[in-house]
Enzyme design. Structure first.
Site, mmCIF file in Angstrom:
data_model
loop_
_atom_site.group_PDB
_atom_site.id
_atom_site.type_symbol
_atom_site.label_atom_id
_atom_site.label_comp_id
_atom_site.label_asym_id
_atom_site.label_seq_id
_atom_site.Cartn_x
_atom_site.Cartn_y
_atom_site.Cartn_z
ATOM 1 N N VAL A 100 0.845 -1.188 0.000
ATOM 2 C CA VAL A 100 0.000 0.000 0.000
ATOM 3 C C VAL A 100 0.879 1.235 0.000
ATOM 4 C CG1 VAL A 100 -1.863 1.189 1.175
ATOM 5 C CG2 VAL A 100 -1.696 -1.298 1.324
ATOM 6 N N LYS A 117 -3.280 0.593 -3.467
ATOM 7 C CA LYS A 117 -2.855 -0.768 -3.198
ATOM 8 C C LYS A 117 -2.528 -1.460 -4.518
ATOM 9 C CE LYS A 117 -4.165 -4.712 -0.349
ATOM 10 N NZ LYS A 117 -5.132 -5.186 0.639
ATOM 11 N N ASP A 210 -11.035 -10.741 8.799
ATOM 12 C CA ASP A 210 -9.733 -10.328 9.330
ATOM 13 C C ASP A 210 -9.905 -9.083 10.195
ATOM 14 O OD1 ASP A 210 -7.042 -10.521 9.798
ATOM 15 O OD2 ASP A 210 -6.448 -9.538 7.931
#
Lengths: 895, 188
Positions: A100, A117, A210
Site C-alpha cells: 500500500v 494498493k 480479518d
C-alpha cells in the site's frame, strides 16, 4: 547545543528528563520539559520523541522488527513513479499480496490523497490477482461512513492490478483509545461504529474475516474506519457460508477458521469479540481461555503484577477494582458470548452484539445474562448509581442572595466508589447464595433492598458492627432515592447498632449520625441537631485516615446547614475545612477534589462573594479538563459551577454556551441524575434573568418550581428567582405571589437571615409595584431596622424599594433623599454597572420627572439605557419604556 | 518427560553463590543454561515468532531443579544468574540461526508475563546490542530491563529486591523500554 557533550552523557541526561517527566501528569509534561530544557530545542525534541514511545505496544512502534525494517530500508523503485493518474508518494505498508502506498492525484479534479494498493511484483499469480480483484469488487459494493471507500482502480503499466482507497490518516483503534485514556463507555461507543460497519458489510453479503484493531483506524476527529477487506469473502453462494482458508491473523481468528469449518457472519462476531476483549481489558484473550472469563484473566494479572493492572485500569480512567467490576459484569458476559467457541451459543449476528452493548450503555439488562433477580437488582441499583452515590437529600440550589445560586452535589465520583462498595456488599452478604432466586420473578429490586434491611436488622444483635455498616449503606440508598420515610429509621437503626458495636463501626456510626443530623438541620430547619453533627465531626476527626471521606461529607453537611440557616459569616471557614478534608481523602487532582472545589465556588457565590468564587471554580474546571475521564455527573456539576461563576462575574457570554452544551449533554446521557439536570437548568434560568430574557426564564423557573416539592431552601430560591422574572415581565401580581411563596418556604421561623432579608425586600418591591403601599411601608420600616451596617447589597436594594414607595406615595423629595446615595453609586459604577444600577437610575429619572428636572431625567435615562443595552440580550419591558420616554423627551413632547 | 531430581544440590549452589563463591556461580550458570536450552528447544522448534515466557521458564526451572519454593533471600542471586543464562542462550541461538540461513536475526516474542503492552516481538540480536548501549549509559536502568525481560521478574519483586518502591521500578522500566524502542530502530 548538546552535541558537544559526550554522547553517553547526553543520553543520560535525556533519560533523566524522561524519568522526571514520567512523574509529571501527562498534560503538564510539555511545560515541565520546556522549563528543564531551557531553550535547548534539540534536547526537548529528543525527550518528547522518547516519551511518545511510552506505552505504545512494541508492534505499533515504527520499524520494530528487522523484517519490517528490511522492507522499509530497501529502496522502492515505485516511489515517485506514476500509476494512472496518481503519483506514488511513499510506502505505507505491506501485506501478504499487496503493497500500500500513499499517492497523490496528478491532475485529478478532486485533489484527495489516496491509499493505493498494488499487487506485489512476483505475487501476481492467477490466484492472487483473482483475490485482489475480488477485494476490489467487494469494496465497490460497500459505501459506508465507517468503511474506507474505494475511489478508483485499474491495471498498471506492467500489468499489475491496483486500486485507490480513501486514505485514512489515523491510529489503530487500540492506540487511539489508549493515548486518550478513554473510559470503557467511550471505547464501547467507538466499537459500536465498527459493529455498524461490519453489520453493513454483512447485509451486503460480505464477511470480513480479518477484523483486528490494526484494521480499524480512527482519524484525528474520532471517526472510525474499517480497512482491509483483503481476505474478505462474498457470501453469494446459495449455502450462505464458505470454507475457511489458511489466510488469517491467528490472534484474532475464530475457532472455525483454524478447523476449516464454515465461515459465516458469526466468524466476524467472534473476531469482534476478541477486539472488544482487547479494547476493554488491554490484553488479548489467552489462547487457552477462548470463550472464558475476561475478568478472570485480569484477576490473574493482578496476582502476578498489581501495578500492571493498575496501569491498564488507569489508561481506562478508572481504578483496578472498578475495571474488574465492570468486566466481571455485563461487559464480561457480552465478550464471552461473542467469543463462544460453539457457534450456536455465540451472538447470532453483529446486530445482536451491538444491541447488547447499547443496552449496557443505557444501563438496562442485556440479553447475554440470565434474568435473575440478583441481576435485576444490580441493574436497578446501577441505574440509580448517581443517586445511590449522593449522600444528601437536598440537591438543587439556593438563590436567595441577589441572583446567585448554590447547587449542592455530593462528591459524585468518589461516591460512585462508595456505591460500588455498597453494591458489592449487598450482593456478597445478602445475595451471595442468591436466597431470593427461588422466590418468584416479580419481586422488585426495592423489595430486595428492604429485605436486605430486614436481614441486617436481624443480624444487629449478633454482629452490630456489620449491621451498622450495612444499615448505613442501605440508608444511603434510601436517602438518594429521596425516600426519607425509609431512610430515617434505617439510619437510626444503624446508629443504634453502631453504638453497641463501639469503635469497630465508628466510621459508619458517625456517618449515620451526621446524615440524620443533616436531615433535621437542613430539611426540617431544626437547629437542635447541630450538636449531633458536631459530635460526629469530632469523632470522625479523631478516627484518622479511614474516616477521612466520611469526615469530609460531615463537614459538607455542616457548611450546608450553615447556609440553610443563613449563617453566611461561618461559610468561608467551613467550606475551606470541607475542601481540605476532601483533598486529603481523595488527593489532587481528583474528581472528588474538583467537585469539592465546585462546592466551594457555589457557596461563595451564594453568599455574594462571586469574585472569590471564580478561582476555585476555574481550578475545578481546569482539573476536570485534565482528568478527562471523570464521571459525567461530576464533570457536569463542575461545568455548571464554572459557568455560574463566570456569569456571576459578568462574563455571561462565556457562560451561556457552556451551560447550553452541558444541558444538552446531560439530557443526552442516559441515567444522568435529574437533580443535576435541574441544577443546570436553574443556572441557565438565572443567566436568562441576567440577560433580560424574562419570558424564557419565567417558563423554566415555573417548571422547576413545580418539580421542587421539598420544603428546603431550594424551593425558596426558585420562587424568589421566578419573582424576579415576573417583575421583569411587568407582572407585579405574579411576582408578589412568587415572593410570598419563597418567604413562606424559608422565612416563617428565621426571618432575620440574610436570604430572608433579601426575599423580604423583593416582596416589598412587589407590594409597591402592585399598589399595596401600606404593607410595603411597614415591611420596609421593619427591614430598615434589621439591615446591618455592613450589609451593603441589602442596604442598596432597600434604598431603591423605599424610594419607589415614597414616590408612589407622592413624596418625590423624600424619595430623592433616600435614593440619592444609591443613584450616585450607580452613576459612578461605569464599566462595572449591573442591572440594579440601571434600575436605580430609571427610578431616579422618574423622581426627577416628578420634580420637573428634565435635564437630569434625560441624562439618567440615557445612562440607564446604555447599561441595559450592554447587559441585556432581550428587549424587556423596562428597556422599551426607557427608550419610549427618551424619544418623547428628545422630541420635545413630554407628557 | 518426567523431571528427575538433578545430581547437584541446587540449594547448596545458590547458598554458595550468596556467600560469594564464584565457582558455584559459574556452575549454576552452566546448569541453568542447559536447562533453558532444553526447554527453549522444545518450544522454539515449533517455528519462528514463538512466545517465550521468561517468568514461567525461570520459575519452573527452579521448581524442577529444587522441588520447593525459592526463599526470597536466594531469589535475587538465582534470578540474576538465570537472566544472564537466558540472555546468553537466546543470543547464541540467534547467532547460529543468523549464520545458518536467515538474512534477519531471529524474532522472538519475549513475554515477561507482567508487561502492560503484552507480548513484544524482539529481534534478539538487536535487543542485545541496545541493552549493551543502555548499560553504558545507565547501568541501573539496564539492570531493571535485564532482570525484567530475561529474568522474568515482576515489578513488585524488583522493587523488593532493590529496596525501592514499585512506582520507581515501573518508572525505570518505562524509561528503559522507551530507550530500547527508540534505538532498536536506529541500529539496524
Amino acid at each position: 547545543m548538546t552535541a558537544a557533550l559526550d554522547p553517553a552523557e547526553h543520553m543520560r541526561r535525556v533519560l533523566e528528563l524522561v524519568r522526571g517527566a514520567l512523574d509529571q501528569p501527562a498534560t503538564q509534561r510539555p511545560a515541565w520539559l520546556a522549563r528543564r530544557c531551557a531553550g535547548d530545542d534539540a534536547l526537548q525534541r529528543e525527550v518528547l520523541a522518547m516519551l511518545a514511545l511510552d506505552g505504545i505496544p512494541a508492534h505499533l512502534a515504527p520499524a520494530w522488527t528487522l523484517t519490517q525494517r528490511a522492507e522499509t530500508a530497501a529502496a522502492d523503485p515505485l516511489i515517485g513513479a506514476r500509476i494512472d493518474r496518481f503519483r506514488i508518494d511513499r510506502r505505507l505498508g505491506s501485506g501478504g499480496m499487496g503493497t500500500v502506498y500513499r499517492a497523490e492525484p496528478v491532475d485529478g479534479v478532486a485533489r484527495q490523497t489516496v491509499a493505493l494498493k498494488l499487487v506485489k511484483r512476483g505475487m501476481d499469480s492467477e490466484e492472487i490477482v483473482a483475490r485482489f480483484l475480488r477485494e476490489r469488487t467487494i469494496l465497490a459494493r460497500l459505501e459506508h461512513p465507517h468503511i474506507a471507500r474505494l475511489l478508483d482502480g485499474g491495471i498498471s503499466g506492467d500489468g499489475r492490478p491496483w486500486f485507490a482507497l480513501e486514505l485514512v490518516d489515523g491510529q489503530s483503534l487500540l492506540e487511539w483509545c489508549d493515548v486518550r485514556t478513554l473510559d470503557l463507555a467511550a471505547r464501547v461507543d467507538l466499537f459500536l461504529d465498527a459493529c455498524d460497519a461490519v453489520a453493513y458489510a454483512h447485509r451486503n453479503l460480505v464477511v470480513h474475516r480479518d477484523l483486528k484493531p490494526a484494521n480499524m483506524l480512527v482519524t484525528a476527529d474520532g471517526t472510525l474506519k474499517l480497512l482491509d477487506f483483503g481476505i474478505a469473502k462474498l457470501l453469494d453462494g446459495a449455502a450462505g457460508a464458505t470454507r475457511g482458508g489458511v489466510l488469517m491473523t491467528p490472534e484474532y481468528a475464530a475457532p472455525e477458521q483454524f478447523s476449516a469449518g464454515s465461515i459465516t457472519t458469526q466468524t466476524d462476531v467472534f473476531q469482534l469479540g476478541v477486539v472488544l476483549h482487547e479494547l476493554l481489558a488491554g490484553v488479548r484473550p489467552a489462547q487457552t481461555q477462548r470463550g472464558a472469563d475476561v475478568a478472570a484473566q485480569l484477576r490473574e494479572l493482578r496476582m502476578r503484577d498489581p501495578v500492571a493492572l493498575e496501569t491498564l485500569a488507569r489508561a481506562r480512567g478508572c481504578g483496578a477494582g472498578a475495571l474488574l467490576r465492570a468486566l466481571r459484569g455485563d461487559l464480561g458476559r457480552i465478550v464471552r458470548r461473542a467469543m463462544q467457541v460453539d457457534v450456536a451459543q455465540r451472538y447470532a449476528s453483529v446486530g445482536a452484539l451491538a444491541d447488547d452493548l447499547q443496552r449496557w450503555r443505557r444501563g438496562v439488562p442485556v440479553s447475554a445474562t440470565a434474568d435473575t433477580l440478583r441481576y435485576r437488582m444490580r441493574m436497578f441499583l446501577r441505574r440509580h448509581r448517581v443517586a445511590v452515590a449522593s449522600t444528601a437529600a437536598v440537591a438543587l440550589a439556593l438563590l436567595v442572595g441577589i441572583g446567585v445560586a448554590w447547587h449542592e452535589a455530593w462528591q459524585r465520583a468518589a461516591a460512585e466508589r462508595d456505591a460500588g462498595t455498597a453494591l458489592a456488599m449487598l450482593e456478597d452478604v445478602f445475595l451471595g447464595a442468591d436466597p431470593y432466586a427461588a422466590k418468584g420473578s416479580d419481586t422488585r429490586a426495592l423489595d430486595l433492598v428492604s429485605r436486605a434491611r430486614e436481614r441486617a436488622l436481624a443480624q444487629a444483635a449478633d454482629n452490630p458492627a456489620l449491621a451498622a455498616r450495612l444499615l448505613t449503606e442501605i440508608g444511603g440508598v434510601y436517602v438518594s432515592l429521596g425516600d426519607r420515610d425509609q431512610a430515617e429509621p434505617t439510619l437510626r437503626a444503624a446508629l443504634a447498632a453502631g453504638e453497641r458495636a463501639g469503635a469497630a463501626a465508628l466510621v459508619h456510626t458517625e456517618g449515620a449520625r451526621a446524615r440524620l443530623a443533616h436531615y433535621t438541620l437542613v430539611v426540617d430547619g431544626n437547629t437542635a441537631a447541630a450538636g449531633d453533627l458536631d459530635l460526629a465531626i469530632e469523632r470522625l476527626r479523631g478516627a484518622g485516615e479511614p474516616a477521612l471521606r466520611t469526615l469530609a461529607q460531615a463537614l459538607d453537611f455542616k457548611a450546608d446547614a450553615a447556609f440553610n440557616r443563613g449563617d453566611y459569616a461561618a461559610i468561608p471557614q467551613l467550606s475551606a475545612l470541607a475542601l481540605e478534608a476532601h483533598r486529603r481523602a481523595a488527593g489532587e487532582p481528583s474528581s472528588e477534589f474538583a467537585t469539592a472545589l465546585g462546592n466551594q465556588a457555589s457557596l461563595l457565590r451564594a453568599i455574594d462573594r462571586a469574585d472569590e468564587a471564580m478561582a476555585p471554580a476555574a481550578r475545578a474546571y481546569a482539573m476536570m479538563q485534565r482528568l478527562g475521564t471523570a464521571a459525567p455527573s461530576a464533570r457536569l456539576y463542575v461545568e455548571q459551577q464554572y459557568a455560574g461563576a463566570l456569569a456571576a462575574n459578568g462574563r455571561n457570554r462565556e457562560a451561556e454556551p457552556l451551560l447550553r452544551q452541558a444541558l444538552a449533554r446531560a439530557r443526552a446521557t442516559p441515567g444522568t441524575d435529574h437533580l443535576l439536570v435541574e441544577g443546570i437548568r436553574w443556572e441557565l434560568a438565572n443567566l436568562q434573568l441576567e440577560l433580560g430574557e424574562f419570558d424564557t426564564a419565567a417558563r423554566a423557573l415555573r417548571e422547576l418550581a413545580a418539580a421542587a416539592a421539598d420544603k428546603s431552601a431550594n424551593g425558596a430560591a426558585i420562587h424568589n428567582a421566578l419573582g424576579h422574572a415576573e417583575l421583569g415581565r411587568n407582572d407585579a401580581l405574579a411576582a408578589l405571589a412568587a415572593f410570598e411563596r419563597a418567604f413562606a418556604l424559608l422565612c416563617e421561623s428565621t426571618a432575620t437571615s440574610p436570604p430572608c432579608v433579601a426575599i423580604g425586600l423583593n416582596r416589598a418591591d412587589a407590594w409597591v409595584q402592585s399598589g399595596r403601599l401600606e404593607q410595603a411601608d411597614s415591611a420596609l420600616a421593619e427591614l430598615d431596622a434589621r439591615i446591618g451596617a455592613d450589609a451593603q447589597a441589602a442596604r442598596a436594594r432597600w434604598r431603591v424599594v423605599a424610594a419607589a414607595l415614597r414616590l408612589a406615595q407622592g413624596d418625590a423629595d423624600a424619595a430623592a433623599r433616600i435614593l440619592a446615595p444609591r443613584a450616585q453609586q450607580a452613576r459612578a459604577a461605569g464599566a462595572h454597572a449591573d442591572i440594579a444600577d440601571a434600575l436605580a437610575l430609571v427610578l431616579w429619572a422618574r423622581i426627577a420627572r416628578q420634580r420637573g428636572e428634565v435635564g437630569a431625567e434625560l441624562a439618567d435615562l440615557h445612562a440607564a439605557e446604555r447599561r441595559m443595552d450592554a447587559l441585556w440580550e432581550g428587549q424587556p419591558a423596562a428597556l422599551i419604556e426607557v427608550r419610549a420616554r427618551i424619544r418623547a423627551l428628545e422630541h420635545g413632547a413630554p407628557r | 518427560m518426567e523431571p528427575t531430581p538433578p545430581p547437584v544440590a541446587i540449594d547448596a549452589l545458590v547458598a554458595a553463590v550468596r556467600a560469594g563463591d564464584s565457582e558455584a556461580s559459574d556452575r549454576l550458570f552452566a546448569l541453568l543454561y542447559e536447562e533453558f536450552r532444553a526447554q527453549a528447544h522444545v518450544l522454539l522448534r515449533l517455528g519462528p515468532q514463538q512466545t517465550l515466557c521468561t517468568t514461567e521458564l525461570v520459575n519452573e526451572t527452579w521448581l524442577r531443579l529444587s522441588g520447593r519454593v525459592l526463599a526470597i533471600e536466594d531469589r535475587a542471586h538465582f534470578v540474576n544468574l538465570a537472566a544472564r543464562a537466558m540472555r546468553q542462550l537466546l543470543i547464541d541461538r540467534a547467532r547460529r540461526r543468523h549464520a545458518d540461513k536467515r538474512a534477519a536475526g531471529e524474532v522472538l516474542t519475549l513475554r515477561a508475563a507482567t508487561d502492560v503492552a503484552g507480548e513484544e516481538p524482539f529481534d534478539v540480536l538487536a535487543l542485545d546490542r541496545v541493552m549493551t548501549m543502555l548499560q553504558a549509559v545507565d547501568a541501573r536502568l539496564a539492570e531493571v530491563a535485564h532482570l525484567h525481560l530475561f529474568g522474568g521478574l515482576g515489578f513488585a519483586e524488583l522493587a523488593q529486591m532493590r529496596g525501592v518502591t514499585e512506582r520507581t521500578v515501573f518508572r525505570d522500566w518505562r524509561a528503559a523500554r522507551m530507550f530500547l524502542l527508540r534505538f532498536i530502530q536506529e541500529i539496524a
